[in-house]
Design an enzyme around this catalytic site. Sequence first.
Site, short mmCIF file in Angstrom:
data_model
loop_
_atom_site.label_atom_id
_atom_site.label_comp_id
_atom_site.label_asym_id
_atom_site.label_seq_id
_atom_site.Cartn_x
_atom_site.Cartn_y
_atom_site.Cartn_z
N GLY A 51 0.96 -0.97 -0.01
CA GLY A 51 0.47 -0.04 0.38
C GLY A 51 0.98 1.39 -0.61
CD GLN A 109 2.59 5.78 3.34
OE1 GLN A 109 2.40 5.50 2.19
NE2 GLN A 109 3.71 5.04 3.42
CB CYS A 155 4.81 1.93 7.92
SG CYS A 155 4.09 4.13 7.03
CG LEU A 156 6.71 0.49 1.91
CD1 LEU A 156 5.84 1.15 0.20
CD2 LEU A 156 7.69 -0.26 2.20
CG HIS A 192 -1.30 1.33 7.08
ND1 HIS A 192 -0.47 1.13 8.41
CD2 HIS A 192 -0.05 1.73 6.56
CE1 HIS A 192 1.39 1.21 8.05
NE2 HIS A 192 0.76 2.12 6.88
CD GLU A 193 -1.43 2.79 2.50
OE1 GLU A 193 -0.93 3.80 2.73
OE2 GLU A 193 -0.55 1.31 2.74
CG HIS A 200 0.04 6.81 5.84
ND1 HIS A 200 1.04 7.06 6.41
CD2 HIS A 200 0.23 5.51 5.46
CE1 HIS A 200 2.28 6.31 6.69
NE2 HIS A 200 1.69 5.39 5.74
O1 K1U Z 1 1.56 2.25 4.22
C1 K1U Z 1 3.15 2.19 3.70
O2 K1U Z 1 4.37 2.56 4.44
C2 K1U Z 1 3.45 0.43 3.00
C3 K1U Z 1 2.65 -0.38 4.14
C4 K1U Z 1 1.32 -1.33 4.38
C5 K1U Z 1 0.43 -1.30 5.44
C6 K1U Z 1 2.13 -3.23 5.75
C7 K1U Z 1 1.55 -4.22 6.51
C8 K1U Z 1 0.52 -3.55 7.22
C9 K1U Z 1 -0.05 -2.77 7.16
C10 K1U Z 1 0.34 -1.81 5.68
C11 K1U Z 1 3.75 -1.68 3.69
O3 K1U Z 1 3.42 -1.98 2.74
S1 K1U Z 1 5.29 -2.24 4.40
C12 K1U Z 1 6.00 -3.55 3.87
C13 K1U Z 1 5.46 -5.02 3.47
O4 K1U Z 1 4.50 -5.36 4.50
C14 K1U Z 1 5.27 -5.84 2.10
C15 K1U Z 1 6.35 -5.55 2.28
C16 K1U Z 1 6.45 -6.43 0.59
C17 K1U Z 1 5.67 -7.61 1.17
C18 K1U Z 1 4.79 -8.39 1.75
C19 K1U Z 1 4.41 -7.02 2.90
ZN ZN Z 2 2.41 3.10 6.26
#
Ligand code: K1U
Ligand code: ZN
Length: 179
Positions: free
Chosen positions: A46, A51, A94-95, A136-137, A140
Site C-alpha cells: 500500500g 508518503q 510502514c514504508l 493503515h493507508e 496516513h
Molecule cells: O503504508 C505503507 O507504508 C505501506 C505498508 C502497508 C502495510 C503493511 C502491513 C500492514 C499494514 C499496512 C507496507 O507495504 S510495509 C511492507 C510490507 O508489508 C510488505 C512488503 C513486501 C511484501 C509484503 C508486505
Molecule cells: Zn504506512
Amino acid sequence: MALLEILVAPDPRLKTKARPVVAVDDRIRGLMDDMLETMYAAPGIGLAAPQVGEALRVIVLDVSQKDGERAPMRMANPEIVWASEERMPFEEGCLSLPEHYAEVTRPRRVRARYLDETGAVREIEAEGLLAVCLQHEMDHLEGTLFVDHISALRRGMILRKLQKHKKAKAADRAERQTG
Ligand code: K1U
Ligand code: ZN
C-alpha cells in the site's frame, strides 16, 4: 511513469491532514500510477499520497499474493462507511518507518466508499489483510502513523532511531560531496 521518493519519519509532511481530490483528472491518474510503481518497487502492499509528499486524499493498494497476478487498487477520497465491532490484531509495517513493526488492533472488517481512477463512486467490503492495509493507508491521510497506535515510550524509541539514521545518512552524503 516515475519512481517517487518515499518520506521517512519523522517528517512534518507525514503528520499533515491531506485535502480531498476535487476531480479525478489526468494529474491524479498519473499520481496513482507513479505511486503504484513506487509501491511495487519498494516493495510494499500500500502507499498513501502524503508518503510521497502530496497532501492529497489518494491511496493505492495491492494485497494480491506475491507470485499471482497483480491486483492494483487506486482510490481517491476514501471513507469508511461501516466498521465491524470485532477487532483483530496485526503486526504492521510502514514504508515511512523502515525496519520497524508493531502490533495494531483495528476493526476486522470495513466497508469503504471511494472514487476510482475514472472518478466513479465505488464501495468495497474488506477483511483480513486488505482491511488492515486500507485502514493503515487511510490513517496516513489524517497524518496518523502506526506508531500513533502504540505506547508513547515505544513510539519515541522508534522515531529517535529513525532520526538518528537520517542524520547519519545526511552526514555521510555531505562527506562524500566535499571529498
Ligand atoms: O503504508 C505503507 O507504508 C505501506 C505498508 C502497508 C502495510 C503493511 C502491513 C500492514 C499494514 C499496512 C507496507 O507495504 S510495509 C511492507 C510490507 O508489508 C510488505 C512488503 C513486501 C511484501 C509484503 C508486505
Ligand atoms: Zn504506512
